[in-house]
Design an enzyme around this catalytic site. Structure first.
Site, PDB file in Angstrom:
ATOM      1  N   THR A 104     -80.463  85.012 -30.815  1.00 24.87           N
ATOM      2  CA  THR A 104     -80.528  86.437 -31.120  1.00 24.87           C
ATOM      3  C   THR A 104     -79.127  87.048 -31.127  1.00 24.87           C
ATOM      4  O   THR A 104     -78.247  86.562 -30.428  1.00 24.87           O
ATOM      5  CB  THR A 104     -81.392  87.089 -30.035  1.00 24.87           C
ATOM      6  OG1 THR A 104     -82.726  86.640 -30.216  1.00 24.87           O
ATOM      7  CG2 THR A 104     -81.370  88.597 -30.081  1.00 24.87           C
ATOM      8  N   ARG A 130     -96.405  86.604 -32.809  1.00 28.19           N
ATOM      9  CA  ARG A 130     -95.670  86.750 -31.544  1.00 28.19           C
ATOM     10  C   ARG A 130     -94.420  87.636 -31.716  1.00 28.19           C
ATOM     11  O   ARG A 130     -93.656  87.483 -32.652  1.00 28.19           O
ATOM     12  CB  ARG A 130     -95.261  85.369 -31.038  1.00 28.19           C
ATOM     13  CG  ARG A 130     -94.481  85.390 -29.712  1.00 28.19           C
ATOM     14  CD  ARG A 130     -92.990  85.353 -29.912  1.00 28.19           C
ATOM     15  NE  ARG A 130     -92.265  85.369 -28.649  1.00 28.19           N
ATOM     16  CZ  ARG A 130     -90.962  85.605 -28.539  1.00 28.19           C
ATOM     17  NH1 ARG A 130     -90.232  85.831 -29.602  1.00 28.19           N
ATOM     18  NH2 ARG A 130     -90.386  85.617 -27.356  1.00 28.19           N
ATOM     19  N   VAL A 131     -94.229  88.563 -30.816  1.00 30.76           N
ATOM     20  CA  VAL A 131     -93.047  89.425 -30.822  1.00 30.76           C
ATOM     21  C   VAL A 131     -92.407  89.340 -29.441  1.00 30.76           C
ATOM     22  O   VAL A 131     -93.106  89.395 -28.424  1.00 30.76           O
ATOM     23  CB  VAL A 131     -93.432  90.894 -31.143  1.00 30.76           C
ATOM     24  CG1 VAL A 131     -92.203  91.791 -31.090  1.00 30.76           C
ATOM     25  CG2 VAL A 131     -94.091  90.994 -32.511  1.00 30.76           C
ATOM     26  N   GLY A 132     -91.097  89.204 -29.386  1.00 37.86           N
ATOM     27  CA  GLY A 132     -90.385  89.127 -28.102  1.00 37.86           C
ATOM     28  C   GLY A 132     -89.850  90.474 -27.660  1.00 37.86           C
ATOM     29  O   GLY A 132     -90.374  91.525 -28.043  1.00 37.86           O
ATOM     30  N   ASP A 133     -88.806  90.437 -26.876  1.00 39.14           N
ATOM     31  CA  ASP A 133     -88.255  91.664 -26.288  1.00 39.14           C
ATOM     32  C   ASP A 133     -87.349  92.442 -27.249  1.00 39.14           C
ATOM     33  O   ASP A 133     -87.119  93.639 -27.049  1.00 39.14           O
ATOM     34  CB  ASP A 133     -87.439  91.319 -25.034  1.00 39.14           C
ATOM     35  CG  ASP A 133     -86.293  90.353 -25.356  1.00 39.14           C
ATOM     36  OD1 ASP A 133     -86.525  89.373 -26.095  1.00 39.14           O
ATOM     37  OD2 ASP A 133     -85.168  90.577 -24.872  1.00 39.14           O
ATOM     38  N   THR A 189     -80.541  88.932 -24.692  1.00 41.21           N
ATOM     39  CA  THR A 189     -80.952  87.697 -25.353  1.00 41.21           C
ATOM     40  C   THR A 189     -81.519  86.771 -24.286  1.00 41.21           C
ATOM     41  O   THR A 189     -80.977  86.674 -23.193  1.00 41.21           O
ATOM     42  CB  THR A 189     -79.790  87.004 -26.081  1.00 41.21           C
ATOM     43  OG1 THR A 189     -80.250  85.714 -26.520  1.00 41.21           O
ATOM     44  CG2 THR A 189     -78.571  86.826 -25.209  1.00 41.21           C
ATOM     45  N   GLY A 190     -82.630  86.121 -24.611  1.00 39.03           N
ATOM     46  CA  GLY A 190     -83.230  85.231 -23.625  1.00 39.03           C
ATOM     47  C   GLY A 190     -84.705  85.067 -23.888  1.00 39.03           C
ATOM     48  O   GLY A 190     -85.192  85.422 -24.971  1.00 39.03           O
ATOM     49  N   GLY A 245     -87.913  86.052 -24.249  1.00 42.52           N
ATOM     50  CA  GLY A 245     -88.395  87.414 -24.444  1.00 42.52           C
ATOM     51  C   GLY A 245     -89.568  87.822 -23.567  1.00 42.52           C
ATOM     52  O   GLY A 245     -89.640  88.964 -23.104  1.00 42.52           O
TER      53      GLY A 245
HETATM   54  N1  ASP Z   1     -85.166  87.322 -26.938  1.00 41.38           N
HETATM   55  C1  ASP Z   1     -85.550  86.698 -28.172  1.00 41.38           C
HETATM   56  C2  ASP Z   1     -87.051  86.584 -28.236  1.00 41.38           C
HETATM   57  O1  ASP Z   1     -87.675  86.293 -27.238  1.00 41.38           O
HETATM   58  C3  ASP Z   1     -85.003  85.326 -28.332  1.00 41.38           C
HETATM   59  C4  ASP Z   1     -83.515  85.230 -28.241  1.00 41.38           C
HETATM   60  O2  ASP Z   1     -82.893  85.940 -27.445  1.00 41.38           O
HETATM   61  O3  ASP Z   1     -82.958  84.399 -28.974  1.00 41.38           O
HETATM   62  O4  ASP Z   1     -87.592  86.738 -29.306  1.00 41.38           O
END
Ligand code: ASP
Length: 312
Positions: free
Chosen positions: A179, A207-210, A230-231, A233
């Site tokens: 990200t 699916r949706v992350g943070d 980033t991490g 999510g």
């Molecule tokens: N945080 C992002 C997600 O979970 C992934 C990422 O940080 O690369 O979608």
């Protein structure tokens, strides 16, 4: 007038010198340098932090090695579903999009949502109609294709596993999050943050992350700080990471450094949430904490040269 500052990231995870080639490292460093310059050029001319973070993120989205815009990971059905958000610390205005497949620069769509939709968050095909109406650049599927991402997807596509960016089957336990994001303080004292992602390889069911969730992956408030995460999510959503840091500063009077260290290196670690973030406070202090092996990152303060780093 305040002194401006800006920081960017291109994801955190198992990023180790042993897994990198000199050519690839140079490409990453060049991309980070280019993106931070795009943002700082705007700030230098007295431009706004919101334009600076958008411009830095566009540069990262256009660079195929990062998991955002061109180079976004593949979903379980072989498509790309991208998420992005942006927030302005001056008025707490925010815009976000999720599950868009053809928008060249999802961060620009998030900004357009903030400025023109009367809403905060638009999703999927309807968000793309909004993009079209506002004459944003759309691209066919082929634009987002990169061989590396396609191979990553081929490795897991028949399984139930979803992978965080370019986690490799042969490298069990490795996680990389590609990200991208930017945070900035402009000369007028206004903070802004933006984040953009392709999410996780082989993700299913929308699916949706943070990343597009205001308060989780992105937050900005002139009274406290601007944050882009980033991490993993799912953990960042449940820990409401970006807003948590702002709250620790607002309600408990913690410094940016103390709040970041507590949330990323203590709270998230105990919780099992791997990743990192970039943060700037209203005084221009910058923090780039992560609890993984590395994080693609760069920062620049007015009058100083950019600092680019990848590993711990
Ligand atoms: N945080 C992002 C997600 O979970 C992934 C990422 O940080 O690369 O979608």
């Amino acid at each position: 007038m305040k002194k401006f500052s800006i920081a960017i990231h291109g994801g955190a995870g198992t990023i180790l010198p042993a897994l990198m080639t000199p050519q690839k490292e140079l490409a990453y460093r060049t991309a980070l340098n280019e993106a931070i310059r795009q943002g700082s050029n705007i700030l230098e001319k007295g431009g706004s932090s919101i334009d600076a973070v958008e411009s830095a993120v566009i540069s990262l989205e256009d660079f195929p090695l990062f998991n955002a815009g061109k180079g976004a990971v593949f979903t379980n059905t072989g498509t790309h579903e991208m998420d992005a958000s942006i927030m302005y610390g001056l008025n707490l205005n925010a815009g976000a999009v999720s599950g868009v497949s053809h928008v060249k620069n999802p961060v620009t769509l998030a900004k357009c949502v903030m400025e023109k939709s009367g809403h905060v968050y638009l999703s999927g095909k309807e968000a793309e109609i909004f993009a079209e109406l506002n004459k944003l650049s759309l691209e066919a599927n082929a634009y987002f294709y990169t061989e590396e991402r396609f191979k990553q997807w081929q490795d897991v596509k028949d399984s139930d596993t979803y992978q965080l960016d370019h986690t490799d089957k042969s490298e069990q336990g490795e996680k990389k999050f590609g990200t991208v994001g930017a945070v900035a303080l402009d000369q007028h004292g206004n903070l802004a943050a933006a984040t953009s992602t392709g999410g996780m390889t082989n993700k299913k069911f929308g699916r949706v992350g943070d990343t597009p969730i205001i308060g989780a992956g992105t937050y900005a408030n002139n009274d406290t700080c601007a944050i882009s995460c980033t991490g993993h999510g799912e953990y960042f959503i449940r820990a409401v990471v970006a807003y948590d840091i702002s709250c620790l500063m607002e309600y408990k009077g913690l410094s940016l450094q103390a709040a970041c260290n507590y949330v990323v290196k203590d709270k998230l670690v105990k919780f099992g949430g791997e990743g990192g973030l970039i943060a700037i406070d209203k005084y221009g202090n910058i923090e780039l904490p992560f609890n993984s092996d590395g994080m693609y990152r760069a920062s620049l303060k007015e009058g100083e040269s950019p600092v680019i780093a990848i590993y711990k």
